[in-house]
Enzyme design. Structure first.
Site, PDB file in Angstrom:
ATOM      1  CB  CYS A 189     -83.731  -9.966  46.181  1.00 48.77           C
ATOM      2  SG  CYS A 189     -84.934  -8.759  45.150  1.00 48.77           S
ATOM      3  CB  CYS A 339     -74.760 -19.736  47.251  1.00 48.09           C
ATOM      4  SG  CYS A 339     -75.863 -20.885  45.947  1.00 48.09           S
TER       5      CYS A 339
END
Ligand SMILES: [Zn+2]
Length: 391
Positions: A189, A339
């Site tokens: 997502c 990240c």
């Protein structure tokens, strides 16, 4: 649990008590039921809220993540003031507010092959609210082994699906998908985006299916896959058969949980690379940057994620474009990947190691932990050009 209902509960569940098919007996069944929700995210939010409101006596929740501002677009268990808290804690508070009669059991961990059977065996039904294939196969196999129904939901961008797997006679997730997709083929997502209301729709359908199983109402989605396309607003169901050759529920050659990260070729959520010394703590990275070490920080998040905060000096290469950018990386420098949470950067580190890079590290806990622990102000990204421009 004692399934008798107090006067306060009788008042609360009045619309169920008058509902044909539920009534007092059905409400008592709901109170006795124990449902495990794996993931307090997009799917887990609506399902937990509705199951709590409906009076399911015990809700277990498995999660190990913190609430991030980017969750609030769809994860309605959590509010703005919960950002930075453990999702489990904000879920517990919200659910107790919805219905104080419900016992909420918290499992502060990622579901793994080591703990899944022990956690899942305590519940009657497992509701899959995960966002990755490794955990989805893990839940499926554990449900088949334990003989517990797996109420499945999955979402991607504008499309969703739901079913009930691993019932006594119905198919399981592996009957439908014997093999996981190649790693990196289906974006998650964070990379692919998702319409915020979509998990609300699918998670609510999962809650309906769980309640039907508990009360013994209607016709379950077992043996059928519901496909939801929100753009055309079409709902379709396709029939599913149990596959006699399915290694989980057919031939039953799977008699114990396997290594699902290896099976799916992906790092599990929270997976660490520490075993081979490839992880770096945010504070250590901050110290190395402060003393001017010759290293390249590569942020593998998507442009919309790096737009608001990033490590000063970082280069931006979204994970999906790393393969194309490999030729432009300096093999003689230490490469530090980051990240949001440490999951995608671990994946990126594996890619680079597989491509022959040796001086590669992944920042443990990602930007979430960086912001918490280093106190280094993160810079808003000003340079909008990317290493790989042809996308
Ligand atoms: Zn099967």
């Amino acid at each position: 649990m004692n399934s008798s209902l107090s006067p306060a509960e009788l008042r609360r569940y009045d619309r169920h008590l008058s509902l044909p098919g539920v009534g007092l007996a059905g409400q008592q069944r709901l109170k006795s039921a124990r449902v495990l929700i794996v993931g307090a995210g997009g799917l887990g939010s609506p399902s937990a809220l509705y199951l709590a409101a409906a009076g399911v006596g015990t809700l277990g929740i498995v999660d190990h993540d913190l609430v991030d501002a980017s969750n609030l677009q769809r994860q309605l268990l959590h509010g703005t003031r919960d950002v930075g808290r453990a999702k489990l804690e904000s879920a517990r508070d919200r659910l107790h507010d919805v219905n104080p009669h419900v016992v909420v059991e918290l499992h502060d961990t990622w579901l793994t092959s080591q703990n899944a059977l022990e956690i899942m065996r305590q519940y009657d039904i497992v509701l899959d609210g995960t966002d990755n294939f490794a955990t989805r196969y893990l839940i499926n196999d554990a449900c088949v082994l334990l003989g517990k129904p797996n109420v499945h939901g999955a979402i991607f961008r504008f499309d969703g699906q739901a079913s009930v797997f691993a019932t006594d006679t119905g198919p399981c997730y592996r009957c439908l998908y014997p093999e996981p997709p190649p790693p990196g083929m289906v974006p998650n997502c964070a990379e692919g985006g998702v319409l915020g209301v979509l998990p609300g729709l699918i998670g609510t359908i999962q809650a309906v299916e769980a309640i039907k199983l508990i009360v013994g109402l209607g016709e379950s989605l077992a043996g059928r896959l519901l496909l939801v396309d929100t753009l055309s607003m079409q709902f379709r169901t396709v029939q599913l058969e149990r596959d006699p050759d399915c290694p989980a529920c057919g031939t039953r050659t799977i008699t114990a949980l396997i290594d699902y990260d290896e099976f799916c070729g992906t790092p599990a959520p929270g997976a660490v690379l520490a075993d081979d010394g490839r992880e770096i703590a945010p504070t250590e990275l901050a110290a190395r940057l402060a003393r001017g070490d010759h290293l390249e920080v590569i942020d593998v998040r998507e442009p919309h994620e790096t737009a608001t905060s990033s490590i000063p000096g970082a280069r931006f290469i979204p994970l999906g474009t790393l393969g194309e950018a490999i030729g432009s990386l300096d093999r003689t420098r230490d490469i530090v990947l980051i990240c949001r949470s440490g999951k995608r950067s671990a994946d990126a580190a594996r890619q680079l190691l597989a491509a022959g890079f040796t001086r590669v590290e992944s920042v443990s806990g990602g930007m979430l932990r960086w912001s918490e622990e280093t106190g280094v102000p993160s810079a808003a990204r000003t340079n909008t050009s990317y290493t790989v421009d042809n996308r």
